[in-house]
Design a protein around this motif. Sequence first.
Motif, PDB file in Angstrom:
ATOM      1  N   ALA A 148       1.254  -1.138  -0.307  1.00 31.73           N
ATOM      2  CA  ALA A 148       0.323   0.189  -0.159  1.00 31.73           C
ATOM      3  C   ALA A 148       0.438   1.310   0.281  1.00 31.73           C
ATOM      4  O   ALA A 148       0.465   2.031  -0.795  1.00 31.73           O
ATOM      5  CB  ALA A 148      -0.664   0.132   0.967  1.00 31.73           C
ATOM      6  N   ALA A 149       1.954   1.459   0.796  1.00 30.02           N
ATOM      7  CA  ALA A 149       2.561   2.415   0.742  1.00 30.02           C
ATOM      8  C   ALA A 149       3.710   2.252  -0.787  1.00 30.02           C
ATOM      9  O   ALA A 149       3.785   3.708  -0.774  1.00 30.02           O
ATOM     10  CB  ALA A 149       3.565   2.172   1.889  1.00 30.02           C
ATOM     11  N   ILE A 150       3.618   1.409  -1.108  1.00 35.25           N
ATOM     12  CA  ILE A 150       4.616   1.539  -2.716  1.00 35.25           C
ATOM     13  C   ILE A 150       3.128   2.153  -3.210  1.00 35.25           C
ATOM     14  O   ILE A 150       4.199   3.448  -4.280  1.00 35.25           O
ATOM     15  CB  ILE A 150       5.175   0.937  -3.263  1.00 35.25           C
ATOM     16  N   ALA A 151       2.553   1.882  -3.666  1.00 32.90           N
ATOM     17  CA  ALA A 151       0.718   1.981  -3.884  1.00 32.90           C
ATOM     18  C   ALA A 151       1.000   3.682  -3.789  1.00 32.90           C
ATOM     19  O   ALA A 151       1.287   4.335  -5.349  1.00 32.90           O
ATOM     20  CB  ALA A 151      -0.299   1.541  -3.710  1.00 32.90           C
ATOM     21  N   GLY A 152       1.315   4.384  -3.107  1.00 31.88           N
ATOM     22  CA  GLY A 152       1.337   5.836  -2.507  1.00 31.88           C
ATOM     23  C   GLY A 152       2.912   6.593  -3.343  1.00 31.88           C
ATOM     24  O   GLY A 152       2.308   7.466  -3.104  1.00 31.88           O
ATOM     25  N   ILE A 153       3.412   6.171  -3.971  1.00 29.54           N
ATOM     26  CA  ILE A 153       4.602   6.728  -4.415  1.00 29.54           C
ATOM     27  C   ILE A 153       4.257   6.196  -5.795  1.00 29.54           C
ATOM     28  O   ILE A 153       4.121   7.412  -6.841  1.00 29.54           O
ATOM     29  CB  ILE A 153       5.601   6.284  -4.106  1.00 29.54           C
ATOM     30  N   LEU A 154       4.068   4.858  -6.615  1.00 25.06           N
ATOM     31  CA  LEU A 154       3.508   4.957  -7.816  1.00 25.06           C
ATOM     32  C   LEU A 154       2.680   5.713  -8.156  1.00 25.06           C
ATOM     33  O   LEU A 154       2.705   5.937  -9.374  1.00 25.06           O
ATOM     34  CB  LEU A 154       3.138   3.316  -7.903  1.00 25.06           C
ATOM     35  N   ALA A 155       1.690   6.359  -7.335  1.00 22.70           N
ATOM     36  CA  ALA A 155       0.265   7.023  -7.884  1.00 22.70           C
ATOM     37  C   ALA A 155       0.911   8.624  -8.171  1.00 22.70           C
ATOM     38  O   ALA A 155       0.487   9.169  -9.190  1.00 22.70           O
ATOM     39  CB  ALA A 155      -0.814   7.092  -6.853  1.00 22.70           C
ATOM     40  N   LEU A 156       2.264   8.351  -8.168  1.00 22.19           N
ATOM     41  CA  LEU A 156       2.651  10.297  -8.219  1.00 22.19           C
ATOM     42  C   LEU A 156       3.418   9.678  -9.819  1.00 22.19           C
ATOM     43  O   LEU A 156       3.665  10.563 -10.763  1.00 22.19           O
ATOM     44  CB  LEU A 156       3.699  10.244  -7.823  1.00 22.19           C
ATOM     45  N   GLN A 157       3.528   8.761 -10.658  1.00 20.52           N
ATOM     46  CA  GLN A 157       3.426   8.193 -10.941  1.00 20.52           C
ATOM     47  C   GLN A 157       5.149   8.994 -12.455  1.00 20.52           C
ATOM     48  O   GLN A 157       5.656   9.175 -13.155  1.00 20.52           O
ATOM     49  CB  GLN A 157       2.645   8.937 -12.910  1.00 20.52           C
ATOM     50  N   PRO A 158       5.718   8.159 -10.820  1.00 16.04           N
ATOM     51  CA  PRO A 158       7.479   8.940 -11.461  1.00 16.04           C
ATOM     52  C   PRO A 158       8.273   8.531 -12.172  1.00 16.04           C
ATOM     53  O   PRO A 158       7.778   7.031 -12.863  1.00 16.04           O
ATOM     54  CB  PRO A 158       8.305   8.828 -10.056  1.00 16.04           C
ATOM     55  N   LYS A 159       8.749   9.375 -13.537  1.00 17.58           N
ATOM     56  CA  LYS A 159       9.358   7.640 -14.451  1.00 17.58           C
ATOM     57  C   LYS A 159      10.834   8.120 -13.927  1.00 17.58           C
ATOM     58  O   LYS A 159      11.245   6.923 -13.738  1.00 17.58           O
ATOM     59  CB  LYS A 159       9.501   9.176 -15.437  1.00 17.58           C
ATOM     60  N   TYR A 160      11.771   8.316 -12.767  1.00 26.51           N
ATOM     61  CA  TYR A 160      12.345   7.467 -11.774  1.00 26.51           C
ATOM     62  C   TYR A 160      11.722   7.167 -10.913  1.00 26.51           C
ATOM     63  O   TYR A 160      11.670   7.843  -9.807  1.00 26.51           O
ATOM     64  CB  TYR A 160      13.941   8.355 -11.816  1.00 26.51           C
ATOM     65  N   LEU A 161      12.157   5.710 -10.723  1.00 27.48           N
ATOM     66  CA  LEU A 161      11.985   5.496  -8.882  1.00 27.48           C
ATOM     67  C   LEU A 161      12.590   5.065  -8.215  1.00 27.48           C
ATOM     68  O   LEU A 161      13.860   3.745  -8.880  1.00 27.48           O
ATOM     69  CB  LEU A 161      10.399   4.307  -9.747  1.00 27.48           C
ATOM     70  N   VAL A 162      13.357   5.290  -7.446  1.00 29.23           N
ATOM     71  CA  VAL A 162      14.323   4.687  -6.478  1.00 29.23           C
ATOM     72  C   VAL A 162      14.047   3.625  -5.395  1.00 29.23           C
ATOM     73  O   VAL A 162      13.136   4.405  -4.592  1.00 29.23           O
ATOM     74  CB  VAL A 162      14.662   6.184  -5.677  1.00 29.23           C
ATOM     75  N   LEU A 163      13.933   2.629  -5.345  1.00 30.77           N
ATOM     76  CA  LEU A 163      13.823   1.979  -4.719  1.00 30.77           C
ATOM     77  C   LEU A 163      14.916   1.353  -3.231  1.00 30.77           C
ATOM     78  O   LEU A 163      15.740   0.595  -3.619  1.00 30.77           O
ATOM     79  CB  LEU A 163      13.584   1.082  -4.521  1.00 30.77           C
ATOM     80  N   ASP A 164      14.801   2.154  -1.689  1.00 33.67           N
ATOM     81  CA  ASP A 164      15.472   1.937  -0.859  1.00 33.67           C
ATOM     82  C   ASP A 164      15.671   0.681  -0.071  1.00 33.67           C
ATOM     83  O   ASP A 164      14.707   0.644   0.900  1.00 33.67           O
ATOM     84  CB  ASP A 164      15.803   2.571   0.031  1.00 33.67           C
ATOM     85  N   GLU A 165      16.390  -0.629  -0.409  1.00 32.64           N
ATOM     86  CA  GLU A 165      15.417  -1.680   0.450  1.00 32.64           C
ATOM     87  C   GLU A 165      14.547  -2.186   1.154  1.00 32.64           C
ATOM     88  O   GLU A 165      13.886  -2.059   1.401  1.00 32.64           O
ATOM     89  CB  GLU A 165      16.379  -2.390   1.558  1.00 32.64           C
ATOM     90  N   PRO A 166      13.826  -2.206  -0.796  1.00 33.05           N
ATOM     91  CA  PRO A 166      12.128  -2.136  -0.986  1.00 33.05           C
ATOM     92  C   PRO A 166      11.674  -3.677  -0.317  1.00 33.05           C
ATOM     93  O   PRO A 166      11.024  -4.205   0.253  1.00 33.05           O
ATOM     94  CB  PRO A 166      12.142  -2.625  -2.286  1.00 33.05           C
ATOM     95  N   THR A 167      12.972  -4.683  -0.536  1.00 33.53           N
ATOM     96  CA  THR A 167      12.484  -6.172   0.226  1.00 33.53           C
ATOM     97  C   THR A 167      12.796  -6.074   1.831  1.00 33.53           C
ATOM     98  O   THR A 167      12.576  -7.633   2.234  1.00 33.53           O
ATOM     99  CB  THR A 167      13.104  -7.185  -0.876  1.00 33.53           C
ATOM    100  N   ALA A 168      13.701  -5.716   2.195  1.00 31.96           N
ATOM    101  CA  ALA A 168      13.447  -5.805   3.528  1.00 31.96           C
ATOM    102  C   ALA A 168      12.927  -5.950   4.255  1.00 31.96           C
ATOM    103  O   ALA A 168      11.635  -5.708   4.452  1.00 31.96           O
ATOM    104  CB  ALA A 168      14.304  -4.935   4.775  1.00 31.96           C
ATOM    105  N   GLY A 169      13.238  -7.395   5.466  1.00 30.00           N
ATOM    106  CA  GLY A 169      12.328  -7.388   6.356  1.00 30.00           C
ATOM    107  C   GLY A 169      10.777  -8.387   5.910  1.00 30.00           C
ATOM    108  O   GLY A 169      10.350  -9.145   6.877  1.00 30.00           O
ATOM    109  N   LEU A 170      10.711  -8.925   4.358  1.00 27.80           N
ATOM    110  CA  LEU A 170       9.989 -10.223   3.944  1.00 27.80           C
ATOM    111  C   LEU A 170      10.612 -10.710   3.697  1.00 27.80           C
ATOM    112  O   LEU A 170      11.311 -11.576   4.219  1.00 27.80           O
ATOM    113  CB  LEU A 170       9.450  -8.864   2.431  1.00 27.80           C
ATOM    114  N   ASP A 171       9.222 -11.846   4.412  1.00 27.66           N
ATOM    115  CA  ASP A 171       9.504 -13.804   3.712  1.00 27.66           C
ATOM    116  C   ASP A 171       9.980 -13.694   2.881  1.00 27.66           C
ATOM    117  O   ASP A 171       9.414 -12.971   1.474  1.00 27.66           O
ATOM    118  CB  ASP A 171       8.720 -14.583   4.288  1.00 27.66           C
ATOM    119  N   PRO A 172      10.684 -15.125   2.057  1.00 26.13           N
ATOM    120  CA  PRO A 172      11.298 -15.166   0.452  1.00 26.13           C
ATOM    121  C   PRO A 172      10.456 -15.069  -0.178  1.00 26.13           C
ATOM    122  O   PRO A 172      10.600 -14.340  -1.168  1.00 26.13           O
ATOM    123  CB  PRO A 172      11.277 -16.665   0.607  1.00 26.13           C
ATOM    124  N   LYS A 173       9.081 -15.485   0.114  1.00 28.21           N
ATOM    125  CA  LYS A 173       8.240 -15.428  -1.428  1.00 28.21           C
ATOM    126  C   LYS A 173       7.757 -13.995  -1.424  1.00 28.21           C
ATOM    127  O   LYS A 173       7.717 -13.245  -2.883  1.00 28.21           O
ATOM    128  CB  LYS A 173       6.842 -16.222  -0.473  1.00 28.21           C
TER     129      LYS A 173
END
Lengths: 276, 266, 287
Positions: free
Chosen positions: C153-178
């Motif tokens: 949901a939080a990522i959707a909040g950034i995607l809704a800005l429709q950025p041309k350049y998307l910067v992701l800081d450790e996007p998967t930290a803390g998630l399980d393998p799946k």
Amino acid sequence: MSFIECVDLTHIYNAGMENEMLAVENVNIKIEEGEFVAILGTNGSGKSTLAKHFNGLLLPSSGKCLVDGMDTKDEEHTYDIRRQIGMVFQNPDNQIIAAIVEDDVGFGPENIGLDPHEIRRNVTAALRAVDMEEYRHFSPHHLSGGQKQRVAIAGALAMNTKCLVLDEPTAMLDPRGRHEVMDTVSRLNKERGITTVYITHFMEEAAMADRIFVMDQKHLVASGTPREIFRDIGAMKKRGLAVPMAAEMAYRLQQKGLRITESIINTEDLVRAICQ
Amino acid sequence: MLTDITLGQYFPGNSPIHNMDARVKIVLLFIYIVAVFLFDNHINYGIMTAGAIGVVLLSGLPLGMILKSIKPLWWIILFSFGIHLFSTPGEPIFKLWNFVMTKEGIIQGFIISLRLVLMIAISSLLMFTTSPLKLTDALESLMSPLKKIGFPAHELAMMMTIAMRFIPTLLEETDKIIKAQQSRGSDIGDGNFFQRAKGMIPVLVPLFISAFRRADELAIAMEARCYQGGVDRTRMKQQRLHNVDFWAGGIFGVFLISLILVQFTL
Amino acid sequence: MSIELKNISYTYMPKTPFEHLALDDISITVPEGKITAIAGHTGSGKSTLIQHFNGLLKPSKGTILVDGVDIGKKNTEAKAARRKVGIVFQYPEYQLFEETISKDISFGPMNIGCSEAETLERVKQAMAFVNLDYDKYAHRSPFQLSGGQKRRAAIAGILALQPKYLVLDEPTAGLDPKGREALMEKFRRLHRERGTTIVLISHNMDNIASYADNVIILNKGKVTMEAPPEEVFSQKELISQAGLELPEVKTIMNELAQNGLEIQNNAYTMDKAVEEIIEALRRKGKC
């Protein structure tokens, strides 16, 4: 008698209320003294809930949990159990209480009323055991994540803990920090015989354990040595988990028709199997 | 940046001021502040300022850092200076509409500002040279006689310890949240008062939620480490008076006596 | 077009005892339409660096050009250029604040002056993209979601800005393998289908190996390497000096080569590695 033993352990959060939630159901587990076990499972599989029973932070809704023969439900033993079982949590920032490293390590021993000389001795020994002695006067705010987790481990050791329960201790760390923590934990287990329960999402870390328990949908669904557990790649994937990279590679090679008969969990195994 | 704030930060060191017992420091600080507001002889202001500068020099901390700690309270000092400037009766030197500025006003305003500056400077020196744990231990020990009448001295001290431990963490967090919301196009800190207040909601809500989550996790961690309140608790660092404390007490005594002599004889 | 950093230096807390040069004369280019990875251990300056991409931090020295526009200027052109860059910070779920998920995702588009109809459309698109069913979740509180859902949901909040350049800081930290794999696949799709340029900040080298076209290694506030992955991963020494590790696959391949398996080139992804090994064994007549 096992060091930690859960019998038909079930835990329901907010039992009897509208937001009641079953978190762990009918778990039977035995962990021997000096053993190193890993617990795997996706988020929400119930592994953290289970771990919080080992030192009586949570009490079973039904069934029981015994530590060194003491029932965690028995209030008389609560602090004896917590002394023996130290816990390390995921977020290094949210478990350090004091603004100076040595004061934080002394927090546990102060709580159980050791005398000042003994506390001092324990704190020094504990900091030395996790190789953090030179940082004793530092503020935790100026330490790296891996260093903070080692301070948290020292905090448990200073109470002369017999067992460490670590709940995803490396989830928030970088590779260097992860190695620091893993090396420290495995050294304490080997050299001092500290019983270790290690919850993780990193399969390479789980591969260090003597035994692995797998949790899925609130149940304990598998247990065995890393070799036994990682052999069944299909089952692991179905549970939303993975296997160490070397095991995955061996599996893919097999599918391409390469004959690999040994079970593979690390790079050495794979090298041996291919280059023999 | 928010993390630039030096308030409540401890700078470890090995000066006589660092090594003094925190209880002694608190008591002396208290007497000093009373003295600052009690003695109004001009020579005494000189002595007290000299004393303050001397203690800062002795602590080995840069004078600039002490001055920086005064910065956030600068407007209070200016405000009280302004009030005294115009509200003290005496020889008028300047008149603007209904406001009369007097010579006595200038002197009075200056004195009040000096008192405030001395008070803040010495108090921040205490914070800078005393580890938070020692400080709270000292407060607990000084307040412990009140435990008999049911005053929660231990709980209060523990709360202060934790608050101080988490000040830098929460400041950092606030900074992060502000930046994250700014990245979503919000203009925090722009517009009139109401727009600004509304602009703070996207920062305050996550900050509170995070503070509660931290508090919750911290409570669990403390429980896991056998915390059970102040009952049967011992201390690793026992508070004991050393030579440095007797020296400090002695020197402070001389300082106080000279202030009294100056006040009542000159 | 690209994001271009020219001689960026940044000093934290100047003129205090904590003064610290976090970035030291950094010049890098993030080319449009690619996935660029920035790797470095904690304290290497990568978080400080990305905050320069959309003007959150102003460099002590140097200039930043987004599609050729100097974003340090105070005109509307510079503001528009800054908005081309969207940043997903670490643990973005901790920034959720609205009563409902749809309101929270609307926050960005509303701030940049989208109409209500446009905002709604963007919210729907963003939610669909992160697999949160609009009808089911739009009017729920974000705080009722599970950890992984909150992250999306939080990522959707950034995607809704429709950025041309998307910067992701450790996007998967803390998630399980799946969760990790599913999320990374979503970003890959975003890149393929919409041509979004992605900057991936990570210390997970296996992730970088499978996704990045280009790798930048930071160490102590300096760029020590800027090259395609195969080149970066051949520099074992430099990588370990930066406090990082080779991708696991690459380590395995190195071990195999050292133990006498004649491997042709430098595979660092699983698929390539498996092909390589089979190929090498075939040549040896073992397969």
